[in-house]
Scaffold this active site. Structure first.
Site, short mmCIF file in Angstrom:
data_model
loop_
_atom_site.label_atom_id
_atom_site.label_comp_id
_atom_site.label_asym_id
_atom_site.label_seq_id
_atom_site.Cartn_x
_atom_site.Cartn_y
_atom_site.Cartn_z
N LYS A 172 0.83 -1.21 0.00
CA LYS A 172 0.00 0.00 0.00
C LYS A 172 0.87 1.27 0.00
CE LYS A 172 -3.42 2.85 0.33
NZ LYS A 172 -4.33 2.95 1.46
N LYS A 240 1.13 11.74 5.41
CA LYS A 240 1.47 10.74 6.42
C LYS A 240 1.99 9.45 5.78
CE LYS A 240 -1.57 7.98 7.72
NZ LYS A 240 -2.03 6.60 7.38
#
Length: 307
Positions: A172, A240
């Site tokens: 991911k 992030k």
């Protein structure tokens, strides 16, 4: 269906995902720090718990979708966390995007309770979440994944097994690094061409007629042309995730110089107060410096909006 599911996190993705489970006939208990976000689920027939521990007490499966590593650690091992009540034989499916190192550590903590863990981050917009058409990247024991497929099939259309604990998250983070970089270079190039006098919709036609075409740009460009930065995935979360990708690369001695630069540009946009917008709002950094906005002409707005 007999399985009882605890769902932790009623954010942009968690709400539609948990609603799909309710509609599929699972017994669902939800928790969110802000209880008001759980109320739509309560109206749909889910129970609302006062803590992650309460939600997990009778659950066969616990699904977590929260913002970052610290939030996952809090709901798993903090006061009132699921480790206080999780049953032996239960499975935790963490669909948050967090540090693979943290994920592996929490997998070990859960295993001490006789439970099992899958890291299962997903890709797809809130609209795909609502339709149950997300794609999941999964790390953990393959036999656990096989047992969880009836639940995961209610949430997504594709489930890609990546390997042991942490590999779903590494996949991911790699994907998000690619997507963030594509949107950043789109931003640079379109601001440059627009300031030079090229109509944005004309440049998009060029891109779509070349090897530079991508589904991501096909989707994002019409929204940018309208100045619509409603979040499908927020800029602060992309920033992030770029940080997590860099941490993962550093731990493996893998250089990612392009990602490092792109991360700082998203950080600049976040520092300018754009963190809650869609990550395509990174283009506004270049627009402000260049003194031009990448927007469709009045004559082309209808066409670009239908793309």
């Amino acid at each position: 269906m007999s399985q009882s599911i605890a769902f932790i996190g009623m954010g942009l993705m968690g709400q539609p995902m948990s609603l799909n489970l309710v509609n599929a006939g699972f017994r669902v208990t939800v928790f969110n720090r802000n209880r008001s976000k759980a109320e739509p689920l309560e109206r749909a027939g889910a129970k609302v718990a006062s803590s992650p521990a309460e939600a997990a007490r009778e659950a066969d499966v616990v699904i977590t979708v929260v913002s970052d590593s610290a939030a996952v650690e809090e709901v798993v091992s903090g006061k009132g966390g699921i480790l206080e009540t999780i049953r032996s034989g239960a499975v935790v499916i963490d669909s948050s995007t967090i540090s693979p190192v943290v994920s592996r550590r929490l997998a070990s903590r859960v295993a001490e309770k006789g439970a099992q863990w899958l890291d299962a981050p997903m890709t797809g917009s809130k609209h795909l979440a609502a339709k149950g058409e997300l794609t999941f990247m999964i790390g953990g024991e393959h036999d656990v994944l096989e047992r969880m497929m009836p639940i995961l099939k209610s949430l997504g259309k594709k489930h890609i097994y990546c390997g042991p604990h942490g590999t779903g998250l590494s996949a991911k983070l790699a994907q998000n690094a690619i997507q963030a970089t594509m949107v950043e270079i789109f931003s640079e190039a379109f601001v440059m061409a627009t300031k030079a006098g090229v109509r944005p919709e004309a440049l998009l036609d060029v891109i779509q007629s070349s090897l530079a075409r991508s589904g991501l740009i096909d989707f994002k460009a019409p929204l940018v042309f309208k100045g619509d930065f409603t979040p499908y995935f927020s800029l602060k979360l992309m920033h992030k995730d770029l940080g997590l990708a860099m941490e993962n690369a550093y731990a493996q001695n893998v250089p990612m110089p392009c990602t490092a630069t792109v991360k700082e540009i998203y950080g600049l946009a976040k520092a300018q107060g754009k963190g809650e917008l869609d990550y395509a709002a990174v283009i506004t950094v270049f627009e402000e410096v260049g003194g031009v906005r990448v927007r469709a002409s009045e004559a082309a707005k209808g066409k670009s909006g239908d793309s």
